[in-house]
Design a protein around this motif. Structure first.
Motif, PDB file in Angstrom:
ATOM      1  N   UNK A  78      43.620  44.097  43.269  1.00 47.19           N
ATOM      2  CA  UNK A  78      43.080  43.913  41.933  1.00 47.19           C
ATOM      3  C   UNK A  78      43.803  42.772  41.221  1.00 47.19           C
ATOM      4  N   UNK A  79      45.120  42.719  41.349  1.00 46.24           N
ATOM      5  CA  UNK A  79      45.876  41.635  40.732  1.00 46.24           C
ATOM      6  C   UNK A  79      45.479  40.281  41.318  1.00 46.24           C
ATOM      7  N   UNK A  80      45.250  40.219  42.634  1.00 39.76           N
ATOM      8  CA  UNK A  80      44.807  38.972  43.267  1.00 39.76           C
ATOM      9  C   UNK A  80      43.449  38.535  42.722  1.00 39.76           C
ATOM     10  N   UNK A  81      42.534  39.485  42.580  1.00 43.49           N
ATOM     11  CA  UNK A  81      41.203  39.163  42.079  1.00 43.49           C
ATOM     12  C   UNK A  81      41.255  38.719  40.620  1.00 43.49           C
ATOM     13  N   UNK A  82      42.111  39.349  39.815  1.00 45.33           N
ATOM     14  CA  UNK A  82      42.277  38.929  38.427  1.00 45.33           C
ATOM     15  C   UNK A  82      42.877  37.526  38.353  1.00 45.33           C
ATOM     16  N   UNK A  84      42.500  35.146  40.616  1.00 37.17           N
ATOM     17  CA  UNK A  84      41.429  34.229  40.993  1.00 37.17           C
ATOM     18  C   UNK A  84      40.481  33.995  39.814  1.00 37.17           C
ATOM     19  N   UNK A  85      40.177  35.052  39.073  1.00 34.56           N
ATOM     20  CA  UNK A  85      39.295  34.927  37.916  1.00 34.56           C
ATOM     21  C   UNK A  85      39.935  34.039  36.851  1.00 34.56           C
ATOM     22  N   UNK A  86      41.213  34.229  36.587  1.00 31.97           N
ATOM     23  CA  UNK A  86      41.910  33.410  35.592  1.00 31.97           C
ATOM     24  C   UNK A  86      41.946  31.955  36.020  1.00 31.97           C
ATOM     25  N   UNK A 109      30.839  27.316  35.844  1.00 29.12           N
ATOM     26  CA  UNK A 109      30.624  28.519  35.027  1.00 29.12           C
ATOM     27  C   UNK A 109      29.899  29.592  35.833  1.00 29.12           C
ATOM     28  N   UNK A 110      28.964  29.181  36.684  1.00 31.80           N
ATOM     29  CA  UNK A 110      28.251  30.144  37.533  1.00 31.80           C
ATOM     30  C   UNK A 110      29.220  30.794  38.519  1.00 31.80           C
ATOM     31  N   UNK A 111      30.142  30.009  39.081  1.00 32.47           N
ATOM     32  CA  UNK A 111      31.152  30.567  39.991  1.00 32.47           C
ATOM     33  C   UNK A 111      32.067  31.536  39.243  1.00 32.47           C
ATOM     34  N   UNK A 112      32.414  31.188  38.016  1.00 37.02           N
ATOM     35  CA  UNK A 112      33.245  32.066  37.191  1.00 37.02           C
ATOM     36  C   UNK A 112      32.531  33.381  36.912  1.00 37.02           C
ATOM     37  N   UNK A 116      33.628  37.171  38.089  1.00 39.45           N
ATOM     38  CA  UNK A 116      33.749  38.289  37.143  1.00 39.45           C
ATOM     39  C   UNK A 116      32.869  39.453  37.580  1.00 39.45           C
ATOM     40  N   UNK A 117      31.680  39.151  38.066  1.00 40.73           N
ATOM     41  CA  UNK A 117      30.769  40.195  38.533  1.00 40.73           C
ATOM     42  C   UNK A 117      31.377  40.931  39.732  1.00 40.73           C
ATOM     43  N   UNK A 118      31.972  40.184  40.645  1.00 39.16           N
ATOM     44  CA  UNK A 118      32.625  40.818  41.799  1.00 39.16           C
ATOM     45  C   UNK A 118      33.785  41.704  41.371  1.00 39.16           C
TER      46      UNK A 118
END
Length: 123
Positions: A78-82, A84-86, A109-112, A116-118
Motif C-alpha cells: 500500500x505504501x508503494x502504491x501511494x 507511485x500515486x504521489x 492526468x489520465x495516468x494519474x 488512483x483508481x487502482x
C-alpha cells in the motif's frame, strides 16, 4: 408560487446508482440485479466466506467492527502504491510548470487517474 426543488439530492442518488455497487470484500463491481429481493453484497461465495471469517475474527479479538487489519506485506504494498500515486501527481505539476502541451498534460492526468483508481482496490 412555484417551489424551488433542490436537485443536489437527486443528482447524488443518480450518481450513486450510476456508479454501481461493489463487492463488500474484494471491491469488484457487482452486476446490476433486479428489484426483487435483497441487494447483493458480495460477488461470490468465496468473498462472502472471507467476510464472514473476518467478522468472526474481529468479534473474537475485540477489535472495533470497522477495524482494518493488514499484514506487514500488505502495508508495504500500500505504501508503494501511494508513493507511485504521489510521484505521478508531482510529475503532472512539474510538466505543467515546464509548459507541457495540453495533450501531454491530459495523458499524464489520465495516468494519474488510473493510478488512483487502482489504489481504490485495497484488496
Amino acid at each position: 408560487m412555484a417551489e424551488r426543488v433542490d436537485s443536489s439530492h437527486d443528482e447524488t442518488a443518480h450518481n450513486r446508482k450510476r456508479s454501481g455497487r461493489h463487492c463488500g470484500w474484494c471491491g469488484l463491481h457487482l452486476p446490476e440485479g433486479g428489484n426483487i429481493g435483497r441487494r447483493r453484497r458480495y460477488c461470490g461465495q468465496s468473498c462472502r466466506q472471507r467476510a464472514y471469517e473476518r467478522r468472526t475474527a474481529v468479534q473474537r479479538t475485540g477489535l472495533p467492527e470497522d477495524a482494518v487489519v493488514l499484514s506487514a506485506t500488505e502495508i508495504a504494498e500500500l505504501q508503494d502504491r501511494l508513493f507511485q500515486l504521489r510521484c505521478a501527481a508531482e510529475d503532472v505539476v512539474t510538466a505543467a510548470d515546464d509548459g507541457a502541451e495540453p495533450g501531454e498534460l491530459r495523458r499524464m492526468a489520465a495516468e494519474l487517474a488510473e493510478a488512483a483508481k487502482d489504489l481504490e482496490q485495497l484488496r
